[in-house]
Scaffold this active site. Sequence first.
Site, PDB file in Angstrom:
ATOM      1  CD  GLU A  84      -8.912   1.140   7.273  1.00 51.34           C
ATOM      2  OE1 GLU A  84      -8.039   2.226   8.144  1.00 51.34           O
ATOM      3  OE2 GLU A  84      -8.712   0.331   8.581  1.00 51.34           O
ATOM      4  CG  ASP A 114       0.053  -0.095   2.511  1.00 53.13           C
ATOM      5  OD1 ASP A 114      -0.829  -0.544   3.915  1.00 53.13           O
ATOM      6  OD2 ASP A 114       0.988  -0.118   2.404  1.00 53.13           O
ATOM      7  CG  ASN A 156      -8.943  -0.747  11.836  1.00 48.56           C
ATOM      8  OD1 ASN A 156      -7.818  -1.995  11.478  1.00 48.56           O
ATOM      9  ND2 ASN A 156      -9.573  -0.594  11.512  1.00 48.56           N
ATOM     10  CG  HIS A 172      -5.268  -1.697   8.668  1.00 45.38           C
ATOM     11  ND1 HIS A 172      -6.091  -0.422   9.450  1.00 45.38           N
ATOM     12  CD2 HIS A 172      -4.576  -2.128   8.245  1.00 45.38           C
ATOM     13  CE1 HIS A 172      -4.329  -0.386  10.125  1.00 45.38           C
ATOM     14  NE2 HIS A 172      -3.844  -1.231   9.209  1.00 45.38           N
TER      15      HIS A 172
HETATM   16  C1  GLP Z   1      -0.765  -0.026   8.110  1.00 45.27           C
HETATM   17  C2  GLP Z   1      -0.270  -0.586   7.775  1.00 45.27           C
HETATM   18  C3  GLP Z   1       0.011  -2.347   7.667  1.00 45.27           C
HETATM   19  C4  GLP Z   1       1.024  -2.705   8.749  1.00 45.27           C
HETATM   20  C5  GLP Z   1      -0.039  -2.088   9.521  1.00 45.27           C
HETATM   21  C6  GLP Z   1       0.368  -2.735  11.251  1.00 45.27           C
HETATM   22  O1  GLP Z   1      -1.517   0.945   8.479  1.00 45.27           O
HETATM   23  N1  GLP Z   1      -1.244  -0.265   6.340  1.00 45.27           N
HETATM   24  O2  GLP Z   1      -0.181  -2.533   6.066  1.00 45.27           O
HETATM   25  O3  GLP Z   1       0.581  -4.159   8.948  1.00 45.27           O
HETATM   26  O4  GLP Z   1      -0.942  -0.593   9.266  1.00 45.27           O
HETATM   27  O5  GLP Z   1       1.079  -1.329  10.527  1.00 45.27           O
HETATM   28  P1  GLP Z   1       2.063  -1.512  12.826  1.00 45.27           P
HETATM   29  O6  GLP Z   1       2.798  -2.670  12.637  1.00 45.27           O
HETATM   30  O7  GLP Z   1       3.203   0.002  12.578  1.00 45.27           O
HETATM   31  O8  GLP Z   1       1.330  -2.117  13.525  1.00 45.27           O
END
Ligand code: GLP
Length: 238
Positions: free
Chosen positions: A140, A67, A133, A135
Site C-alpha cells: 500500500e 499476496d 491507490n 498498490h
Molecule cells: C488487489 C490485489 C492486487 C491487484 C489489485 C487490482 O487487491 N492485491 O494484486 O492487482 O488489487 O485488482 P483488480 O484487478 O480487481 O482491479
Amino acid sequence: MQLIQCQSKDDAVKKVAGILFDYISDSTKKVFGLATGRTMEPVYAELIRLIKESGADLTGKSFFMLDEYYGLPDNHESSFKFYIKTHFQNPLGLKDEQIFFPPVHLDNAGEKYEEDIRRMGGVDLQLLGIGQNGHIGFNEPGSRKNSLTRRVDLTPETIEANREQFVGDIIPVDALSMGIGTILRAKSLVMLATGKSKADVIQFLVNNKDDPSCPASFLKDHNHFLLVLDPEAASKIS
Ligand code: GLP
C-alpha cells in the site's frame, strides 16, 4: 518503463496473455509470479486457451502468488488461493507443488516465502495489476522500495474496495504480500491496467517515479518493466 496502449480491452488482455504464453513456452523460463484481481480473470482464460491449443507442457514450471489475505479459511471463495485454483491451477491440472502460496499459517511466513523464491532461482516473469491507490500486490502507499515479503495492513480504501467480495463476512484487514523489493528482483515485469477506474493512477504512474504515495512508481527504474493499457486506463495520459 515500456508502455503499450492497446486499441481495446480485449487486445490488452490478449497482449499480456500472449507474453505470458511466450515465456511459459520458453524452456529457459521456469518461475512465474501470478497476480489476482478482476483484471486478470480474462488474462488467465486466454492464457489457458493458448496453452491447451498448443499442448504446451508446464512440467517443471513454478508459480508464486503475489499476496494472500490473513484470517480467511483455506478454501474461502474470496481468498487468492481459491482464485488461482479456480482460474489457473485446476483448469490446467497443475500439481500443488508447482504453486507457491504465501504461507499465512506460518510465523516466519515472509522469510520462508523469500527463501522459496530464492531456492527456485528467482522469478523470471512477474505479472502485476495495480490498485486504484497505486498498490502492487498489497504494498500500500507508504511501503518501502526495499520491502520484502511481510505482513501488511490494508488501507481503508482497499478494505472498502473489497467490501462487495466479502458480503456478510469479515473483511480482511491485513495480508501477506511480496514486497516491492521482492517484485523488483524479478527479471521481467508485465503490468496490465484496464478500465476507467485505473485512469487516474496510470496518469500518476506515467508522470512520477519513486513516489511512496504510489508504490507502482518504484518500478519505473526496472530494466524490463512493460505496462499494457486499454484505452480507458490510458484515457488520461497523452
Ligand atoms: C488487489 C490485489 C492486487 C491487484 C489489485 C487490482 O487487491 N492485491 O494484486 O492487482 O488489487 O485488482 P483488480 O484487478 O480487481 O482491479
